[in-house]
Scaffold this active site. Sequence first.
Site, PDB file in Angstrom:
ATOM      1  N   GLN A  43      50.317  36.811  32.573  1.00  0.00           N
ATOM      2  CA  GLN A  43      50.494  35.905  33.724  1.00  0.00           C
ATOM      3  C   GLN A  43      49.113  35.477  34.221  1.00  0.00           C
ATOM      4  O   GLN A  43      48.356  36.309  34.716  1.00  0.00           O
ATOM      5  CB  GLN A  43      51.242  36.675  34.819  1.00  0.00           C
ATOM      6  N   GLY A  44      48.801  34.201  34.093  1.00  0.00           N
ATOM      7  CA  GLY A  44      47.502  33.693  34.542  1.00  0.00           C
ATOM      8  C   GLY A  44      47.658  32.961  35.866  1.00  0.00           C
ATOM      9  O   GLY A  44      47.686  31.729  35.907  1.00  0.00           O
ATOM     10  N   SER A  56      47.188  41.216  33.548  1.00  0.00           N
ATOM     11  CA  SER A  56      47.693  42.371  32.799  1.00  0.00           C
ATOM     12  C   SER A  56      48.189  41.891  31.439  1.00  0.00           C
ATOM     13  O   SER A  56      48.762  40.798  31.343  1.00  0.00           O
ATOM     14  CB  SER A  56      48.864  43.019  33.538  1.00  0.00           C
ATOM     15  N   SER A  73      46.224  34.617  39.243  1.00  0.00           N
ATOM     16  CA  SER A  73      45.078  34.928  40.117  1.00  0.00           C
ATOM     17  C   SER A  73      43.770  34.404  39.534  1.00  0.00           C
ATOM     18  O   SER A  73      43.556  34.432  38.323  1.00  0.00           O
ATOM     19  CB  SER A  73      44.954  36.441  40.303  1.00  0.00           C
ATOM     20  N   GLU A 104      49.778  43.666  52.884  1.00  0.00           N
ATOM     21  CA  GLU A 104      49.650  42.768  54.058  1.00  0.00           C
ATOM     22  C   GLU A 104      50.465  41.497  53.839  1.00  0.00           C
ATOM     23  O   GLU A 104      51.187  41.039  54.734  1.00  0.00           O
ATOM     24  CB  GLU A 104      48.174  42.401  54.308  1.00  0.00           C
ATOM     25  N   GLU A 108      59.271  38.473  39.888  1.00  0.00           N
ATOM     26  CA  GLU A 108      58.324  39.582  39.760  1.00  0.00           C
ATOM     27  C   GLU A 108      58.695  40.702  40.726  1.00  0.00           C
ATOM     28  O   GLU A 108      58.706  41.867  40.385  1.00  0.00           O
ATOM     29  CB  GLU A 108      56.902  39.085  40.032  1.00  0.00           C
TER      30      GLU A 108
HETATM   31  C1  LIG Z   1      47.063  46.440  38.703  1.00  0.00           C
HETATM   32  C2  LIG Z   1      47.037  44.964  38.953  1.00  0.00           C
HETATM   33  C3  LIG Z   1      47.616  44.089  38.068  1.00  0.00           C
HETATM   34  C4  LIG Z   1      47.575  42.708  38.287  1.00  0.00           C
HETATM   35  N1  LIG Z   1      48.121  41.871  37.352  1.00  0.00           N
HETATM   36  C5  LIG Z   1      48.035  40.539  37.536  1.00  0.00           C
HETATM   37  C6  LIG Z   1      48.515  39.633  36.522  1.00  0.00           C
HETATM   38  O1  LIG Z   1      49.024  40.042  35.483  1.00  0.00           O
HETATM   39  N2  LIG Z   1      48.361  38.306  36.728  1.00  0.00           N
HETATM   40  C7  LIG Z   1      47.803  37.791  37.862  1.00  0.00           C
HETATM   41  O2  LIG Z   1      47.727  36.570  37.995  1.00  0.00           O
HETATM   42  N3  LIG Z   1      47.322  38.625  38.843  1.00  0.00           N
HETATM   43  C8  LIG Z   1      47.430  39.973  38.691  1.00  0.00           C
HETATM   44  N4  LIG Z   1      46.926  40.825  39.661  1.00  0.00           N
HETATM   45  C9  LIG Z   1      46.239  40.253  40.802  1.00  0.00           C
HETATM   46  C10 LIG Z   1      46.980  40.366  42.116  1.00  0.00           C
HETATM   47  O3  LIG Z   1      48.084  39.492  42.157  1.00  0.00           O
HETATM   48  C11 LIG Z   1      45.963  40.066  43.217  1.00  0.00           C
HETATM   49  O4  LIG Z   1      44.975  41.078  43.171  1.00  0.00           O
HETATM   50  C12 LIG Z   1      46.590  40.024  44.572  1.00  0.00           C
HETATM   51  O5  LIG Z   1      47.415  38.907  44.694  1.00  0.00           O
HETATM   52  C13 LIG Z   1      45.539  39.984  45.699  1.00  0.00           C
HETATM   53  O6  LIG Z   1      44.617  38.980  45.480  1.00  0.00           O
HETATM   54  P1  LIG Z   1      43.030  39.273  45.525  1.00  0.00           P
HETATM   55  O7  LIG Z   1      42.762  40.446  44.649  1.00  0.00           O
HETATM   56  O8  LIG Z   1      42.339  37.995  45.235  1.00  0.00           O
HETATM   57  O9  LIG Z   1      42.757  39.729  47.012  1.00  0.00           O
HETATM   58  P2  LIG Z   1      42.615  38.780  48.292  1.00  0.00           P
HETATM   59  O10 LIG Z   1      43.711  37.783  48.310  1.00  0.00           O
HETATM   60  O11 LIG Z   1      41.218  38.270  48.344  1.00  0.00           O
HETATM   61  O12 LIG Z   1      42.859  39.805  49.459  1.00  0.00           O
HETATM   62  C14 LIG Z   1      41.834  40.690  49.929  1.00  0.00           C
HETATM   63  C15 LIG Z   1      42.394  41.459  51.121  1.00  0.00           C
HETATM   64  O13 LIG Z   1      42.718  40.540  52.191  1.00  0.00           O
HETATM   65  C16 LIG Z   1      44.069  40.653  52.581  1.00  0.00           C
HETATM   66  N5  LIG Z   1      44.617  39.327  52.894  1.00  0.00           N
HETATM   67  C17 LIG Z   1      44.455  38.193  52.166  1.00  0.00           C
HETATM   68  N6  LIG Z   1      45.125  37.168  52.751  1.00  0.00           N
HETATM   69  C18 LIG Z   1      45.750  37.673  53.851  1.00  0.00           C
HETATM   70  C19 LIG Z   1      46.611  37.121  54.861  1.00  0.00           C
HETATM   71  N7  LIG Z   1      46.987  35.847  54.817  1.00  0.00           N
HETATM   72  N8  LIG Z   1      47.075  37.952  55.835  1.00  0.00           N
HETATM   73  C20 LIG Z   1      46.713  39.270  55.860  1.00  0.00           C
HETATM   74  N9  LIG Z   1      45.886  39.852  54.929  1.00  0.00           N
HETATM   75  C21 LIG Z   1      45.418  39.065  53.940  1.00  0.00           C
HETATM   76  C22 LIG Z   1      44.776  41.239  51.356  1.00  0.00           C
HETATM   77  O14 LIG Z   1      45.974  41.923  51.702  1.00  0.00           O
HETATM   78  C23 LIG Z   1      43.703  42.181  50.800  1.00  0.00           C
HETATM   79  O15 LIG Z   1      43.734  43.402  51.493  1.00  0.00           O
HETATM   80  C24 LIG Z   1      46.959  42.214  39.458  1.00  0.00           C
HETATM   81  C25 LIG Z   1      46.385  43.095  40.365  1.00  0.00           C
HETATM   82  C26 LIG Z   1      46.418  44.459  40.134  1.00  0.00           C
HETATM   83  C27 LIG Z   1      45.787  45.383  41.132  1.00  0.00           C
END
Ligand SMILES: Cc1cc2nc3c(=O)[nH]c(=O)nc-3n(C[C@H](O)[C@H](O)[C@H](O)COP(=O)(O)OP(=O)(O)OC[C@H]3O[C@@H](n4cnc5c(N)ncnc54)[C@H](O)[C@@H]3O)c2cc1C
Length: 382
Positions: free
Chosen positions: A126-127, A161, A129, A365, A244
């Site tokens: 899944q692309g 992933s 993020s 969150e 999902e």
């Molecule tokens: C084990 C694992 C597997 C994953 N697999 C995939 C995958 O296969 N494909 C894919 O596309 N992605 C994948 N992800 C990515 C995942 O979807 C993102 O990490 C997640 O959506 C959070 O985005 P970010 O890491 O950019 O954090 P950010 O969005 O930058 O968030 C940082 C912090 O700010 C908080 N925050 C952000 N916006 C808000 C808001 N509006 N209100 C309150 N708090 C907020 C968040 O809760 C977090 O604590 C995976 C992540 C993990 C850990």
Amino acid sequence: MDLRDTPGEAAFRDEVKAWLDANLSDELRGARYGAGRFEELGRMWSRKLYEAGYAGLTWPKEYGGAGAPYSYQAILLEETARAEAPQHIGVIGLGMAGPTIIAHGTEEQKQRYLPKILSAEEIWCQGFSEPDAGSDLASVRTRADLRDGQFVVNGQKVWSSFAHLAEWCILVTRSDPASERHKGLTYLIVDMHAPGVEVRPLRQMTGEAEFNEIFFTDVQVPQENVVGEIGQGWSVAMTTLLHERGTLGFALTGVLDVAVRKLIALVRERGVDDPLLLDRVAQEWIELQALKFTNYRALTQLIKTGIPGPEGSVAKLHWSEANQRLTKLALEILGEDAQVVNGNGEWQHQQLRSRGNTIEAGTSEILRSIIAERVLDLPRSR
Ligand SMILES: Cc1cc2nc3c(=O)[nH]c(=O)nc-3n(C[C@H](O)[C@H](O)[C@H](O)COP(=O)(O)OP(=O)(O)OC[C@H]3O[C@@H](n4cnc5c(N)ncnc54)[C@H](O)[C@@H]3O)c2cc1C
């Protein structure tokens, strides 16, 4: 409401249990995604599930599914998790890409992609993020420019992933460079072996490399690989995200059920008599029961509408936080011994991995906001 299995469901549950007894070896039981021989074991196990008719139970029969009710899928997920079977290696294909193609794809796409998801011949990633678009998916910047009937893709995805194993990627791109936010996005199916696709594994704090960065440089994607309409990628992506979170609940409850049982066994083995620790163990058992009933509510919604509702977010939030608390409690019970890994170091591994559970598929969150706005109908936060 009667929450017991119907006679048909009870017979199916017995059949699944007997099949698991006959087919699940100890080696398979211990297989952990991203570790050791997982890929080989995962492919083998997925093939077995497929041959037994257990892959894509609820999918339409014409695409290789069994056309079974959602309650049967719930039973399968519950029993495989309870038996500590590995997940189907095509978890993204089965849980996200496949249901999205069924909902929005063309007939050619359904014929081409769905059967090979079920048989685990083709793995998907899944692309979604990107470095600057995680919780805020509408900020995606990966470009898809339509030139001479082909999209040319440039950009970067992260945390994908299975990308290092995958044949195909469901990719959210910005196809209209002048567009902003939810508009002008296009959902593509991208060949992970196409020239210009580079995958770089990322190692997590468990030491395992489960996810990856993906770089796209002038990757050519045929126009027939668009899912839904050009520019309508946001609504297609929302289908993926609902699936999902929506259909995972029963597997997660099964996993938590096993963890609570192991926690209680640990308490007995260690002769824990501290009443405060025992209170916390009892609380985790209560949380598990609450999660089970939340899942029944989500299942009722799914049976009624065929579309997972926002209740899936409640199950995912509840499970991921319970799992994190529970594994921390287990380490507290182990005390100093938690510093030394005995056996396969399951509690230590689970504690480290559980951090990712509260981030993937929507952070805690973000899920709280979804619950506030869409389940409780509270005012929008922004
Ligand atoms: C084990 C694992 C597997 C994953 N697999 C995939 C995958 O296969 N494909 C894919 O596309 N992605 C994948 N992800 C990515 C995942 O979807 C993102 O990490 C997640 O959506 C959070 O985005 P970010 O890491 O950019 O954090 P950010 O969005 O930058 O968030 C940082 C912090 O700010 C908080 N925050 C952000 N916006 C808000 C808001 N509006 N209100 C309150 N708090 C907020 C968040 O809760 C977090 O604590 C995976 C992540 C993990 C850990």
